[in-house]
Design an enzyme around this catalytic site. Sequence first.
Site, PDB file in Angstrom:
ATOM      1  N   LYS A 223       0.809  -1.223   0.000  1.00  0.00           N
ATOM      2  CA  LYS A 223       0.000   0.000   0.000  1.00  0.00           C
ATOM      3  C   LYS A 223       0.841   1.272   0.000  1.00  0.00           C
ATOM      4  O   LYS A 223       2.033   1.251   0.271  1.00  0.00           O
ATOM      5  CB  LYS A 223      -1.008  -0.036   1.158  1.00  0.00           C
ATOM      6  CG  LYS A 223      -2.196  -0.953   0.789  1.00  0.00           C
ATOM      7  CD  LYS A 223      -3.338  -0.939   1.756  1.00  0.00           C
ATOM      8  CE  LYS A 223      -4.451  -1.851   1.211  1.00  0.00           C
ATOM      9  NZ  LYS A 223      -5.457  -2.182   2.227  1.00  0.00           N
ATOM     10  N   ARG A 258      -3.488 -10.337   4.542  1.00  0.00           N
ATOM     11  CA  ARG A 258      -3.980 -10.307   3.150  1.00  0.00           C
ATOM     12  C   ARG A 258      -2.867  -9.702   2.296  1.00  0.00           C
ATOM     13  O   ARG A 258      -2.585  -8.522   2.413  1.00  0.00           O
ATOM     14  CB  ARG A 258      -5.258  -9.462   3.117  1.00  0.00           C
ATOM     15  CG  ARG A 258      -5.913  -9.372   1.773  1.00  0.00           C
ATOM     16  CD  ARG A 258      -7.127  -8.450   1.816  1.00  0.00           C
ATOM     17  NE  ARG A 258      -7.723  -8.355   0.504  1.00  0.00           N
ATOM     18  CZ  ARG A 258      -7.279  -7.553  -0.450  1.00  0.00           C
ATOM     19  NH1 ARG A 258      -6.243  -6.771  -0.229  1.00  0.00           N
ATOM     20  NH2 ARG A 258      -7.876  -7.535  -1.624  1.00  0.00           N
TER      21      ARG A 258
END
Length: 279
Positions: A223, A258
């Site tokens: 991210k 994840r």
Amino acid sequence: MPTTIDEIMESHQTGRPIVAGILNVTPDSFSDGGKFLDPSAAISHARRMIDEGADVIDVGAESTRPGSDRVDQAQQILRLQTVLPAVVAMGAPVSIDTTIARVAEMAIKHGAAIINDVSAGRDDADMFALAAASHVPIVLMHMLGQPRTMQQDPQYADVAAEVREFLVERIAAATAVGVEAENIIVDPGIGFGKKLQHNLALLTGIGKLAELGCPVMIGASRKRFIGELTGQDSPADRLGGTIAACLEAYRNGATIFRVHDVAQVRAALAVAAAAKKTQ
Ligand code: HH2
């Protein structure tokens, strides 16, 4: 042997790290958009992630990256209809990353075993009823605002406390409709309406969420906040930062990760889990 749902739902008690491999059947995901829209490419990527040690495959047909547009029910189902049954047939539990109950229902009919709802039941009033009736675990994630606008100057007084408060309220809303408390996973929603300092405070403050008694999932993989810290513009280059974020989260009580890079995160967590056992 595939990981069982019980092993996933007890991971916060056993300390066993669970790796959920990301399968984005989308043209526009922030890191791998377009790579797995073709069903055969998606299916081989799922196979590879399972071979690399994924415990779960998290399949999604809608990008929720900042600024993304919504994808309607029919389009999500179209993207999933070939891929989902093929991935279920591989034997690992499949989670369905959607906020639309009809999409989750179709996925469960094809064998999906977990609902991953980044809206925590707020987008579709039928989601909790579906989770309750089908007795599948559901991930409740925190998001401030909506993907289109969520990164426009998000503000918190105490981000970890506010995320916890939100999740406490969503757990109550879910259980009020009949979702079993043992079937709830919580997720602070890294990057969903958060600035760099908020994401860092959540990684270190995960203990506050772990106290809720549910397994905690964390989705930090590749991210933007990692790029902000490392100067890496390309998401695919952010593996080192992804591993560091996962290990920090694991140290503080998260057990479900994840991620895009299954083999490398699996290896890092294997070392961290072995070290933890000796403590
Ligand atoms: N992050 C993304 C999507 N789904 N689900 C949970 N539970 N937690 C997360 O942090 C999370 C999530 C966004 O990442 P990605 O799927 O890689 O990208 P995109 O939304 O652009 O498809």
